[in-house]
Write a protein that holds these residues in place. Structure first.
Motif, PDB file in Angstrom:
ATOM      1  N   TYR A  75      37.240  34.776  31.507  1.00 40.11           N
ATOM      2  CA  TYR A  75      37.468  35.809  32.523  1.00 40.11           C
ATOM      3  C   TYR A  75      38.910  35.772  33.007  1.00 40.11           C
ATOM      4  O   TYR A  75      39.579  36.814  33.099  1.00 40.11           O
ATOM      5  N   ALA A  76      39.437  34.569  33.306  1.00 39.27           N
ATOM      6  CA  ALA A  76      40.812  34.438  33.819  1.00 39.27           C
ATOM      7  C   ALA A  76      41.833  34.949  32.818  1.00 39.27           C
ATOM      8  O   ALA A  76      42.881  35.492  33.195  1.00 39.27           O
ATOM      9  N   ASP A 103      42.712  42.307  32.697  1.00 37.76           N
ATOM     10  CA  ASP A 103      42.965  42.687  34.082  1.00 37.76           C
ATOM     11  C   ASP A 103      43.271  41.497  34.979  1.00 37.76           C
ATOM     12  O   ASP A 103      43.474  41.661  36.180  1.00 37.76           O
ATOM     13  N   GLN A 104      43.272  40.289  34.410  1.00 32.49           N
ATOM     14  CA  GLN A 104      43.635  39.104  35.175  1.00 32.49           C
ATOM     15  C   GLN A 104      45.000  38.605  34.657  1.00 32.49           C
ATOM     16  O   GLN A 104      46.012  39.222  34.924  1.00 32.49           O
ATOM     17  N   ARG A 131      47.043  39.164  40.412  1.00 37.41           N
ATOM     18  CA  ARG A 131      46.317  38.855  39.180  1.00 37.41           C
ATOM     19  C   ARG A 131      45.947  37.381  39.105  1.00 37.41           C
ATOM     20  O   ARG A 131      44.890  37.018  38.585  1.00 37.41           O
ATOM     21  N   CYS A 187      42.962  36.986  41.299  1.00 30.35           N
ATOM     22  CA  CYS A 187      41.788  37.535  40.622  1.00 30.35           C
ATOM     23  C   CYS A 187      41.299  36.571  39.546  1.00 30.35           C
ATOM     24  O   CYS A 187      40.105  36.370  39.370  1.00 30.35           O
ATOM     25  N   ALA A 188      42.233  35.944  38.816  1.00 24.14           N
ATOM     26  CA  ALA A 188      41.875  35.005  37.759  1.00 24.14           C
ATOM     27  C   ALA A 188      41.129  33.796  38.307  1.00 24.14           C
ATOM     28  O   ALA A 188      40.288  33.208  37.615  1.00 24.14           O
ATOM     29  N   GLY A 191      38.880  33.875  40.488  1.00 26.66           N
ATOM     30  CA  GLY A 191      37.476  34.253  40.619  1.00 26.66           C
ATOM     31  C   GLY A 191      36.849  33.851  41.920  1.00 26.66           C
ATOM     32  O   GLY A 191      35.686  33.427  41.950  1.00 26.66           O
ATOM     33  N   ARG A 221      39.057  42.652  41.468  1.00 27.13           N
ATOM     34  CA  ARG A 221      40.401  43.144  41.178  1.00 27.13           C
ATOM     35  C   ARG A 221      41.026  43.864  42.364  1.00 27.13           C
ATOM     36  O   ARG A 221      42.156  43.567  42.758  1.00 27.13           O
ATOM     37  N   SER A 231      41.473  41.469  45.398  1.00 27.01           N
ATOM     38  CA  SER A 231      42.571  40.527  45.151  1.00 27.01           C
ATOM     39  C   SER A 231      43.917  41.198  45.393  1.00 27.01           C
ATOM     40  O   SER A 231      44.840  40.571  45.938  1.00 27.01           O
ATOM     41  N   ASN A 239      42.177  48.881  35.985  1.00 27.62           N
ATOM     42  CA  ASN A 239      42.873  48.002  36.925  1.00 27.62           C
ATOM     43  C   ASN A 239      44.366  48.311  36.955  1.00 27.62           C
ATOM     44  O   ASN A 239      44.994  48.352  38.016  1.00 27.62           O
TER      45      ASN A 239
END
Length: 695
Positions: free
Chosen positions: A447-448, A452-453, A515, A518-519, A521, A527, A530, A636
């Protein structure tokens, strides 16, 4: 799509169907419960009607086709004018046939129509004497209804005094909004009661309740005005001559709540084609409405046309309900699965007996959290009401408790994390593995690294699994310490792919704070949140220094969410320190720290959109597929572009929205923007607005 009729093969099956339909109606109209959902009831009644059309000499006197909805209920307050229900149509073809019949009755090829939402509640008549609300009456059997005047003062939108001291009757629908329904179930279960199955049943049961030790709010929407015997003669004549649209304007002027203040107000259509266009518009925004609708009501707008069309014994011939596909069905809860998310959240998921809702077969639905299961008293084997609207994830609303057989079993909650076996943190409603995101390290890292991260190209799930299995990474910061020789030692990692991955990791260090945040989590953020936090505080140091009160200064963070965000940031302190030491960016470009500027309302100016950008002061919603120079931007990245241009990005259209960027395939949000008169821009037009930022 037309709702299929139930197949009735003989007179015995017909008699059973009539008994089932009447029983279901009686259960709903007396206690707000029913063994049948809307779709099943509609199919049953259509099957009964089809049988009766083929066997007119065998029609039973108790058939629901000859009764006003709710006709199983006896009332003791006579209606001055029969309170009829509506006939239904289920397709454009059936609607066209209805308009043709209406034209024959009125002697006009075309007429004017009023088109508005069919609210999913309970019809009532509210009688006003000298402007004061004196009596509330249910529909009952259409000729007389129950007196529910004890509910006066508990229904929002139904004023106890009108703006003028007039004597008349207001007819409308009492319902519960989604928020009122959630609150009602919290209060009801808190007092030891069974949760309501859905908002409609909740409103029906609540309106009739006389001796409860608690009250819950409901909402009224007016849909008609008519004179009473004591109404002033001039006003009575006026009410008889006004178009329906004019009656609704008069009702709103008197202070009665109508659809006019919603995203789906009643509108006037000049042709059947315009009616069908409006049906599509309302259907498109159905999932976003804060209240339930099960169709669209179409009425002849002009008083002369209504008089010419007349009424039957159960329904007016000048109005019809265009029913939409059901969004709720009753099915059985077979099992509960416990899944662990990337941040360690342990989420229950309902396994259902397959059921078709709005054309999709549903086998799974969300159950929110363990506290919600307990509050709703859900049990394995329960018949449950399942709700799905649009693209919304299906959810279990509540058990249909009166269908229980005694064979239902309690739902067992996990004692340890179902993924790694660790202890479970049960301190909040949403349970979490004690290992947090480390329980699901692969999902957390993948995910990170997402677009979009941190946007680390080449670091997909398969590569992350390799790194974790090899013991090279134990957290996000370890990615930035990877060496070339370590990667080359991995299977299927050549020199080119290794160098490309290392270059992508190096570029990720320069990603803005929003970002990076957001990474990480953090629960309760995503998004857009954050970005708001990063723009508000400007630096990671300011974010980490924020207490609960300071965190609540960020738009969209309330008293419930702020403490968990602050606590999790404190928990992530060692990881954040490692990321900073690795050279990862900890500032948000263009943002001003809170201490440097203060807004007039006490909120800091940090995070406010730029005052000189091309979108300064605008709230922008992006929907549909982008084209041209915007085609390669993710959603994003589009939202980031909006904010760099001085605007505020939003995911939903409301009256506060300034601009909607509508790409290919834009549906519900575009329709809502058109209805609210909000400015629309095609992708190329928007690109021209922000051209200076598209380098």
């Amino acid at each position: 799509m037309t709702t299929p009729a139930a197949v009735i093969v003989d007179a015995a099956a017909y008699a059973r169907a009539v008994e089932d339909a009447v029983g279901a109606a009686a259960a709903y109209y007396t206690g707000g419960t029913s063994p049948l959902d809307d779709d099943a009831y509609d199919r049953l009644v259509r099957g009964i009607a089809d049988w009766e059309a083929d066997h007119p000499d065998q029609v039973l006197p108790g058939s629901p086709t000859g009764k006003v909805a709710g006709g199983a209920v006896e009332g003791d307050v006579p209606h001055t004018v029969p309170m009829l229900s509506l006939d239904n149509v289920f397709s454009a073809e059936e609607f066209t046939a209805w308009t043709a019949a209406l034209a024959r009755r009125t002697g006009r090829d075309t007429t004017r129509f009023s088109v508005g939402p069919k609210l999913d509640g309970l019809a009532i008549a509210a009688r006003y004497n000298g402007g004061r609300l004196t009596r509330l009456i249910t529909r009952g059997d259409g000729t007389a209804g129950e007196d529910v005047s004890h509910a006066i003062g508990t229904v929002e939108g139904l004023p106890e005094r009108l703006a003028e001291p007039v004597t008349l009757e207001v007819r409308g629908e009492v319902l519960m909004t989604a928020a009122q329904f959630e609150y009602a179930n919290e209060v009801r279960t808190g007092h030891g009661g069974q949760p309501f199955a859905n908002p409609r049943n909740a409103a029906a049961g609540t309106l009739r309740a006389k001796e409860r030790v608690y009250t819950v709010p409901m909402t009224f929407f007016g849909y008609g005005l008519l004179p009473l015997p004591d109404t002033d003669r001039a006003l009575a004549e006026r009410l008889d001559e006004l178009a329906h649209s004019e009656l609704m304007d008069l009702a709103a002027g008197l202070g009665v709540h109508t659809s006019a203040r919603t995203a789906v107000p009643d509108t006037v259509a000049e042709t059947p084609e315009q009616v069908l266009d409006r049906v599509k518009e309302i259907a498109a925004v159905r999932a976003e409405l804060p209240f339930g609708i099960d169709g669209i009501v179409v009425k002849a707008d002009l008083a002369a046309d209504r008089r010419a069309a007349g009424s039957g014994s159960r329904a007016p011939r000048w109005a019809v309900a265009y029913k939409l596909p059901a969004v709720e069905k009753i099915t059985r809860l077979l099992e509960v699965e416990w899944n662990v998310g990337r941040t360690g959240i342990i989420a229950p998921r309902a396994v259902l007996e397959p059921v078709v809702i709005d054309g999709s077969t549903i086998t799974y639905a969300t159950l929110h959290n363990p506290a919600d299961i307990t509050r709703r008293d859900l049990r394995l084997g329960d018949h449950v009401m399942v709700h799905r609207a649009g693209d919304v994830i299906p959810r279990v609303e509540a058990p249909v408790a009166h269908l229980r057989t005694g064979e239902e079993r309690p739902i067992e909650f996990p004692g340890h994390c179902p993924r790694c076996g660790s202890d479970i943190d049960t301190g909040e409603e949403r349970w979490r593995c004690a290992q947090g995101r480390n329980c699901h390290l692969v999902a957390s890292l993948a995910y990170a690294a997402g677009r979009d991260q941190l946007d680390i190209e080449g670091l997909g799930t398969t590569r992350v699994v390799q790194l974790v299995d090899a013991g090279l990474v134990a957290d996000l910061a370890d990615l930035f310490a990877l060496r070339r020789d370590q990667l080359l030692a991995l299977e299927r990692m050549g020199e080119t792919s290794t160098d490309n991955l290392l270059a992508a990791i190096e570029r990720a260090k320069a990603q803005p704070l929003s970002r990076v945040l957001c990474a990480l989590g953090v629960r309760g953020t995503g998004r857009s949140m954050s970005r708001r936090i990063a723009r508000h505080f400007a630096t990671m140091d300011h974010i980490r220094a924020a207490d609960t009160d300071a965190m609540q200064q960020v738009e969209g963070i309330g008293a419930e969410k702020a403490p968990s965000i602050v606590a999790e940031l404190a928990e992530l302190a060692p990881l954040i320190d490692k990321l900073a030491a690795a050279g990862v960016t900890m500032t948000e470009p263009g943002a001003v720290p809170p201490a440097a500027e203060a807004a007039p309302d006490g909120r800091s100016g940090a995070g406010a959109p730029a005052e000189d950008g091309p979108l300064a002061g605008m709230t922008v919603v992006v929907t549909g597929a982008m084209t041209g120079s915007l085609e390669k931007l993710s959603r994003n990245e589009m939202n980031e572009l909006v904010e760099r241009a001085g605007g505020r990005s939003s995911s939903s259209v409301s009256r506060r929205t300034t601009l909607v960027v509508a790409g290919e395939g834009a549906g519900a949000k575009r329709a809502k923007a058109e209805q609210l008169g909000i400015r629309l821009a095609a992708p190329d037009e928007f690109a021209a607005l922000v051209a200076g930022l598209l380098a």
